[in-house]
Design a protein around this motif. Structure first.
Motif, PDB file in Angstrom:
ATOM      1  N   THR A  32       0.853  -1.189   0.000  1.00 60.95           N
ATOM      2  CA  THR A  32       0.000   0.000   0.000  1.00 60.95           C
ATOM      3  C   THR A  32       0.892   1.244   0.000  1.00 60.95           C
ATOM      4  O   THR A  32       2.027   1.203   0.476  1.00 60.95           O
ATOM      5  CB  THR A  32      -0.938   0.051   1.224  1.00 60.95           C
ATOM      6  OG1 THR A  32      -0.152   0.067   2.414  1.00 60.95           O
ATOM      7  CG2 THR A  32      -1.886  -1.133   1.247  1.00 60.95           C
ATOM      8  N   ASN A  33       0.362   2.323  -0.545  1.00 62.56           N
ATOM      9  CA  ASN A  33       1.078   3.597  -0.549  1.00 62.56           C
ATOM     10  C   ASN A  33       0.086   4.681  -0.165  1.00 62.56           C
ATOM     11  O   ASN A  33      -0.959   4.823  -0.807  1.00 62.56           O
ATOM     12  CB  ASN A  33       1.684   3.883  -1.925  1.00 62.56           C
ATOM     13  CG  ASN A  33       2.451   5.183  -1.940  1.00 62.56           C
ATOM     14  OD1 ASN A  33       1.940   6.196  -2.387  1.00 62.56           O
ATOM     15  ND2 ASN A  33       3.667   5.160  -1.436  1.00 62.56           N
ATOM     16  N   ASN A  34       0.424   5.399   0.895  1.00 63.91           N
ATOM     17  CA  ASN A  34      -0.452   6.449   1.421  1.00 63.91           C
ATOM     18  C   ASN A  34      -1.873   5.929   1.651  1.00 63.91           C
ATOM     19  O   ASN A  34      -2.849   6.606   1.396  1.00 63.91           O
ATOM     20  CB  ASN A  34      -0.469   7.672   0.506  1.00 63.91           C
ATOM     21  CG  ASN A  34       0.894   8.328   0.426  1.00 63.91           C
ATOM     22  OD1 ASN A  34       1.649   8.345   1.397  1.00 63.91           O
ATOM     23  ND2 ASN A  34       1.223   8.858  -0.730  1.00 63.91           N
ATOM     24  N   GLY A  35      -1.975   4.664   2.094  1.00 61.27           N
ATOM     25  CA  GLY A  35      -3.259   4.068   2.429  1.00 61.27           C
ATOM     26  C   GLY A  35      -3.993   3.393   1.285  1.00 61.27           C
ATOM     27  O   GLY A  35      -5.011   2.743   1.494  1.00 61.27           O
ATOM     28  N   SER A  36      -3.504   3.518   0.054  1.00 60.33           N
ATOM     29  CA  SER A  36      -4.157   2.891  -1.100  1.00 60.33           C
ATOM     30  C   SER A  36      -3.363   1.669  -1.540  1.00 60.33           C
ATOM     31  O   SER A  36      -2.134   1.690  -1.566  1.00 60.33           O
ATOM     32  CB  SER A  36      -4.226   3.870  -2.271  1.00 60.33           C
ATOM     33  OG  SER A  36      -4.987   4.998  -1.919  1.00 60.33           O
ATOM     34  N   ILE A  37      -4.073   0.609  -1.931  1.00 63.59           N
ATOM     35  CA  ILE A  37      -3.411  -0.605  -2.404  1.00 63.59           C
ATOM     36  C   ILE A  37      -2.813  -0.336  -3.773  1.00 63.59           C
ATOM     37  O   ILE A  37      -3.511   0.074  -4.701  1.00 63.59           O
ATOM     38  CB  ILE A  37      -4.403  -1.783  -2.471  1.00 63.59           C
ATOM     39  CG1 ILE A  37      -4.908  -2.122  -1.067  1.00 63.59           C
ATOM     40  CG2 ILE A  37      -3.757  -2.997  -3.132  1.00 63.59           C
ATOM     41  CD1 ILE A  37      -6.010  -3.154  -1.034  1.00 63.59           C
ATOM     42  N   ILE A  38      -1.487  -0.574  -3.910  1.00 65.76           N
ATOM     43  CA  ILE A  38      -0.842  -0.412  -5.214  1.00 65.76           C
ATOM     44  C   ILE A  38      -0.452  -1.766  -5.801  1.00 65.76           C
ATOM     45  O   ILE A  38      -0.279  -1.894  -7.001  1.00 65.76           O
ATOM     46  CB  ILE A  38       0.370   0.548  -5.166  1.00 65.76           C
ATOM     47  CG1 ILE A  38       1.447   0.048  -4.211  1.00 65.76           C
ATOM     48  CG2 ILE A  38      -0.077   1.950  -4.822  1.00 65.76           C
ATOM     49  CD1 ILE A  38       2.745   0.830  -4.297  1.00 65.76           C
ATOM     50  N   THR A  68       6.848   5.119  -6.248  1.00 71.14           N
ATOM     51  CA  THR A  68       5.778   5.966  -5.739  1.00 71.14           C
ATOM     52  C   THR A  68       6.395   7.025  -4.849  1.00 71.14           C
ATOM     53  O   THR A  68       7.600   7.063  -4.653  1.00 71.14           O
ATOM     54  CB  THR A  68       4.762   5.140  -4.916  1.00 71.14           C
ATOM     55  OG1 THR A  68       5.454   4.529  -3.820  1.00 71.14           O
ATOM     56  CG2 THR A  68       4.102   4.065  -5.759  1.00 71.14           C
TER      57      THR A  68
END
Length: 181
Positions: free
Chosen positions: A33-39, A86
């Protein structure tokens, strides 16, 4: 007094600690995850000898080290904008860590945190999260550390433990009779 010490020693001998915890043969999940979003969605792979999973330029070995009790993540040589290209805070999570001896994950001893200075945290007894701020990297070791697990004691069958206890009590009774005579 010396008899109670003998008895205490016999009782302590009933349980022994297990060997190093490894993940050999285990099916492990990985999510990024990056900044709370799944990447990178949840991906499963099986742990074995050598590199267990390769994600573009990233190699993951969940069974590294001489004892097989280490996690090693390396990045192929080159210039990259970051592990996952990211910006901001990235969390690399490994789940379903089922150790071969049945123990639970209670910590992670960092040996090398590479250029990104990650922070390791235990989410629960079977999940490890590595949190780091993305930054340009040129390859090499990203993460190296040893799993810390709780101690699992080997069960001793009751007949063996009972026989050991009765033998100790019998020896205690015989020695008391000899000292009384």
């Amino acid at each position: 007094m010396k008899y109670s010490a003998i008895l205490a020693t016999a009782i302590l001998a009933l349980g022994t600690a297990a060997s190093a915890s490894t993940l050999s043969g285990d099916s492990v999940t990985r999510e990024v995850t990056n900044n709370g979003s799944i990447i990178v969605p949840v991906t499963s792979f099986t742990v074995g000898a050598g590199v267990d999973f390769t994600d573009a330029n990233i190699n993951i070995d969940m069974n590294a080290g001489a004892m097989g009790d280490q996690l090693e993540i390396t990045v192929a040589p080159g210039n990259y904008g970051g592990m996952y290209s990211t910006s901001g805070t990235t969390v690399l999570t490994f789940g379903d860590l089922d150790f071969t001896d049945g123990s639970s994950l209670i910590g992670f001893d960092v040996i090398d945190d590479g250029p990104l200075d990650f922070v390791a945290s235990i989410v629960d007894g079977s999940t490890l999260a590595l949190t780091f701020d993305e930054a340009p990297i040129t390859g090499g070791t990203f993460a190296l550390g040893t799993y810390v697990t709780d101690i699992v004691t080997a069960p001793v069958p009751l007949p063996a433990g009972g026989l050991l206890l009765l033998t100790g009590l019998g020896a205690f009774a015989v020695s008391r009779r000899k000292s009384a005579a």
